[in-house]
Design an enzyme around this catalytic site. Structure first.
Site, PDB file in Angstrom:
ATOM      1  N   ARG A 133     -30.585 -79.584  54.666  1.00  0.00           N
ATOM      2  CA  ARG A 133     -29.737 -78.415  55.308  1.00  0.00           C
ATOM      3  C   ARG A 133     -28.971 -78.599  56.444  1.00  0.00           C
ATOM      4  O   ARG A 133     -29.458 -78.981  57.556  1.00  0.00           O
ATOM      5  CB  ARG A 133     -30.138 -77.046  54.566  1.00  0.00           C
ATOM      6  N   ARG A 182     -26.558 -82.255  60.475  1.00  0.00           N
ATOM      7  CA  ARG A 182     -27.601 -83.050  59.450  1.00  0.00           C
ATOM      8  C   ARG A 182     -26.996 -84.281  59.884  1.00  0.00           C
ATOM      9  O   ARG A 182     -28.225 -85.203  60.139  1.00  0.00           O
ATOM     10  CB  ARG A 182     -26.537 -82.976  58.117  1.00  0.00           C
ATOM     11  N   LYS A 196     -13.540 -75.024  48.243  1.00  0.00           N
ATOM     12  CA  LYS A 196     -15.082 -75.145  46.924  1.00  0.00           C
ATOM     13  C   LYS A 196     -15.874 -74.179  47.328  1.00  0.00           C
ATOM     14  O   LYS A 196     -17.023 -73.470  46.707  1.00  0.00           O
ATOM     15  CB  LYS A 196     -15.240 -76.648  47.298  1.00  0.00           C
ATOM     16  N   ASP A 197     -16.244 -72.982  48.442  1.00  0.00           N
ATOM     17  CA  ASP A 197     -17.488 -72.679  48.695  1.00  0.00           C
ATOM     18  C   ASP A 197     -16.893 -70.967  48.221  1.00  0.00           C
ATOM     19  O   ASP A 197     -17.406 -69.992  48.262  1.00  0.00           O
ATOM     20  CB  ASP A 197     -17.515 -71.906  50.256  1.00  0.00           C
ATOM     21  N   ARG A 240     -24.527 -82.236  42.300  1.00  0.00           N
ATOM     22  CA  ARG A 240     -24.240 -82.939  42.197  1.00  0.00           C
ATOM     23  C   ARG A 240     -23.397 -84.554  41.878  1.00  0.00           C
ATOM     24  O   ARG A 240     -23.673 -84.639  41.599  1.00  0.00           O
ATOM     25  CB  ARG A 240     -22.426 -82.164  42.206  1.00  0.00           C
ATOM     26  N   ARG A 241     -23.996 -84.647  44.038  1.00  0.00           N
ATOM     27  CA  ARG A 241     -23.924 -85.508  44.854  1.00  0.00           C
ATOM     28  C   ARG A 241     -25.059 -86.102  43.479  1.00  0.00           C
ATOM     29  O   ARG A 241     -25.127 -87.487  42.905  1.00  0.00           O
ATOM     30  CB  ARG A 241     -23.826 -85.633  45.616  1.00  0.00           C
ATOM     31  N   CYS A 253     -22.013 -73.236  42.478  1.00  0.00           N
ATOM     32  CA  CYS A 253     -22.513 -73.723  43.784  1.00  0.00           C
ATOM     33  C   CYS A 253     -24.044 -74.503  42.716  1.00  0.00           C
ATOM     34  O   CYS A 253     -24.054 -75.302  43.093  1.00  0.00           O
ATOM     35  CB  CYS A 253     -22.257 -73.660  45.073  1.00  0.00           C
TER      36      CYS A 253
HETATM   37  C1  DPM Z   1     -20.644 -76.428  47.750  1.00  0.00           C
HETATM   38  C2  DPM Z   1     -21.350 -77.720  48.392  1.00  0.00           C
HETATM   39  C3  DPM Z   1     -21.356 -78.304  49.922  1.00  0.00           C
HETATM   40  C4  DPM Z   1     -21.247 -76.896  50.071  1.00  0.00           C
HETATM   41  C5  DPM Z   1     -21.963 -78.488  47.244  1.00  0.00           C
HETATM   42  C6  DPM Z   1     -21.013 -79.530  46.584  1.00  0.00           C
HETATM   43  C7  DPM Z   1     -22.650 -78.886  49.918  1.00  0.00           C
HETATM   44  C8  DPM Z   1     -24.174 -78.783  49.599  1.00  0.00           C
HETATM   45  C9  DPM Z   1     -25.101 -80.135  50.442  1.00  0.00           C
HETATM   46  C10 DPM Z   1     -20.378 -75.783  46.896  1.00  0.00           C
HETATM   47  N1  DPM Z   1     -20.170 -76.256  49.376  1.00  0.00           N
HETATM   48  O1  DPM Z   1     -20.933 -80.333  47.310  1.00  0.00           O
HETATM   49  O2  DPM Z   1     -22.174 -80.473  45.128  1.00  0.00           O
HETATM   50  O3  DPM Z   1     -24.574 -81.152  50.582  1.00  0.00           O
HETATM   51  O4  DPM Z   1     -25.711 -79.836  50.807  1.00  0.00           O
HETATM   52  C11 DPM Z   1     -19.169 -77.502  52.427  1.00  0.00           C
HETATM   53  C12 DPM Z   1     -18.907 -78.722  53.215  1.00  0.00           C
HETATM   54  C13 DPM Z   1     -17.443 -78.477  52.739  1.00  0.00           C
HETATM   55  C14 DPM Z   1     -17.221 -77.011  52.547  1.00  0.00           C
HETATM   56  C15 DPM Z   1     -19.756 -79.699  53.532  1.00  0.00           C
HETATM   57  C16 DPM Z   1     -19.798 -81.212  52.452  1.00  0.00           C
HETATM   58  C17 DPM Z   1     -16.210 -79.581  53.885  1.00  0.00           C
HETATM   59  C18 DPM Z   1     -15.496 -80.122  53.065  1.00  0.00           C
HETATM   60  C19 DPM Z   1     -14.290 -78.967  52.126  1.00  0.00           C
HETATM   61  C20 DPM Z   1     -21.019 -77.753  51.489  1.00  0.00           C
HETATM   62  N2  DPM Z   1     -18.894 -76.179  52.316  1.00  0.00           N
HETATM   63  O5  DPM Z   1     -20.341 -80.854  51.564  1.00  0.00           O
HETATM   64  O6  DPM Z   1     -19.872 -81.895  53.074  1.00  0.00           O
HETATM   65  O7  DPM Z   1     -14.159 -78.088  53.212  1.00  0.00           O
HETATM   66  O8  DPM Z   1     -14.150 -79.103  51.119  1.00  0.00           O
END
Ligand code: DPM
Length: 360
Positions: free
Chosen positions: A166, A172, A97-98, A148-149, A260
């Site tokens: 953050r 966190r 997702k990143d 999104r959330r 994102c």
């Molecule tokens: C992206 C988002 C977030 C991450 C945006 C989204 C969350 C940011 C936040 C694109 N990357 O989800 O709407 O919560 O402030 C990220 C996490 C993981 C990969 C942590 C998470 C782990 C889960 C995975 C941060 N990137 O989302 O809790 O491998 O999919």
């Protein structure tokens, strides 16, 4: 580190063997993810020599600004791609997702591994244990910097307030537990599970309350696109259903021109030879939204073709392990759903969301 050189080792038997170097971010989650992929590669190729190289990225250095506000699309990927480009590493492990839906030229995703639980989870402040988003008191503050959330949950739970949080997962959880700023935080269930913190999950959010991010819960291995030997070697790591779901999701996001930093969410399923894709776009406060589902028939998955080349590339993913026709249909599904939502006004919702977010 010697730039532009592959690394080799001379074995006891005098034979010279190449070392494959895997680049990764240095957060605990990133290292755990990289180790798990390295273990899988070693299982498949017991003789391989792997070395893990940790690096810091912009996303790790800027900790006081919400991700969606930094405006750099490849926050967690740029430094790692530089290292790939200079042959300082040969593979890079990321959370899918990143990874942007369009990768810079010269890079590709050689493998998308079996997805774990893609849903979001609620982690409560210890004093709130036993509660849920629904039963938390009026004006409770929920930590997330995901637009999104926040957009989906504001709509569903108007009694709650949402604030940015953050830092990596360790930071966190610390901010949640040791201060009184947040009643709960929302995180991806997959990340929590990988960290061994499954016991902190008090609630898994259902799609009707909060759909997940494109690619959430799946790990991806990025490589140099010209390294066809490595692409072939890693192709076996791909999980068929995950690949098809993620191609559909990424095609949907790419066609919407989302990154994102926009509130876009998805839900996918493979059932009875059908691939289902539900996609949603939201205004920042969730008051406006568009959501629809489409499906496509997925033919029995024969191997795509014998050799990897640029014909195998779809939304950044290159694999011969999954049938080419199925991959094409998955990509088509994502584009078609994006077109349907665009015809209903998705562009206007997303443009307004972007402008409002920039002005925050
Ligand atoms: C992206 C988002 C977030 C991450 C945006 C989204 C969350 C940011 C936040 C694109 N990357 O989800 O709407 O919560 O402030 C990220 C996490 C993981 C990969 C942590 C998470 C782990 C889960 C995975 C941060 N990137 O989302 O809790 O491998 O999919």
């Amino acid at each position: 580190m010697e730039e532009g050189l592959f690394k080799y080792i001379r074995n006891g038997d005098g034979k010279v063997r190449r070392i494959f170097r895997i680049g990764t971010r240095k957060s605990q989650l990133a290292l755990i993810q990289t180790d798990s992929v390295a273990d899988k590669i070693k299982e498949l190729y017991p003789d391989i020599i792997l070395e893990i190289v940790g690096m810091s990225t912009i996303g790790d250095k800027i900790l006081d600004t919400a991700l969606s506000k930094i405006g750099e699309k490849s926050l967690f990927t740029k430094e790692l791609e530089n290292a790939l480009e200079k042959n300082m590493v040969d593979l890079v492990v990321h959370s899918l997702k990143d990874l942007p839906t369009t990768l810079p030229p010269g890079f590709t995703i050689a493998a998308v591994l079996k997805r774990e639980n893609p849903h979001d989870a609620v982690v409560l402040h210890p004093k709130n244990v036993g509660k849920s988003l629904e039963t938390l008191s009026e004006n409770s503050v929920i930590g997330t910097s995901s637009l999104r959330r926040a957009a989906q949950l504001k709509k569903k739970f108007p009694h709650l307030e949402f604030k940015d949080i953050r830092g990596n997962l360790n930071t966190r959880l610390k901010k949640l537990d040791e201060k009184d700023d947040f009643a709960a935080i929302i995180l991806a269930a997959a990340g929590l599970r990988r960290m061994g913190w499954e016991n902190r999950i008090s609630q898994i959010l259902e799609p009707k309350d909060c759909m997940y991010a494109v690619g959430q819960g799946a790990l991806a291995v990025e490589v140099r696109a010209r390294d066809t030997d490595i692409l072939e070697m890693l192709s076996v790591l791909n999980d068929g259903d995950t690949v098809l779901r993620c191609i559909a999701e990424r095609a949907f996001l790419r066609h919407l021109e989302g990154g994102c930093s926009v509130p876009v969410a998805v839900h996918t399923e493979v059932k009875d030879s059908q691939l289902y894709l539900t996609g949603g776009v939201y205004s920042l406060d969730g008051s406006e939204s568009l959501k629809d589902t489409m499906q496509t028939c997925i033919p029995a998955t024969a191997k795509c073709q014998e050799e990897v080349d640029e014909r195998c590339q779809r939304v950044g993913v290159t694999t011969v392990k999954v049938g080419g026709e199925s991959q094409d249909k998955a990509e088509r599904l994502g584009i078609d759903l994006a077109k349907l939502l665009l015809s209903k006004g998705a562009k206007e919702i997303l443009t307004a969301a972007r402008q409002q977010n920039d002005a925050r």
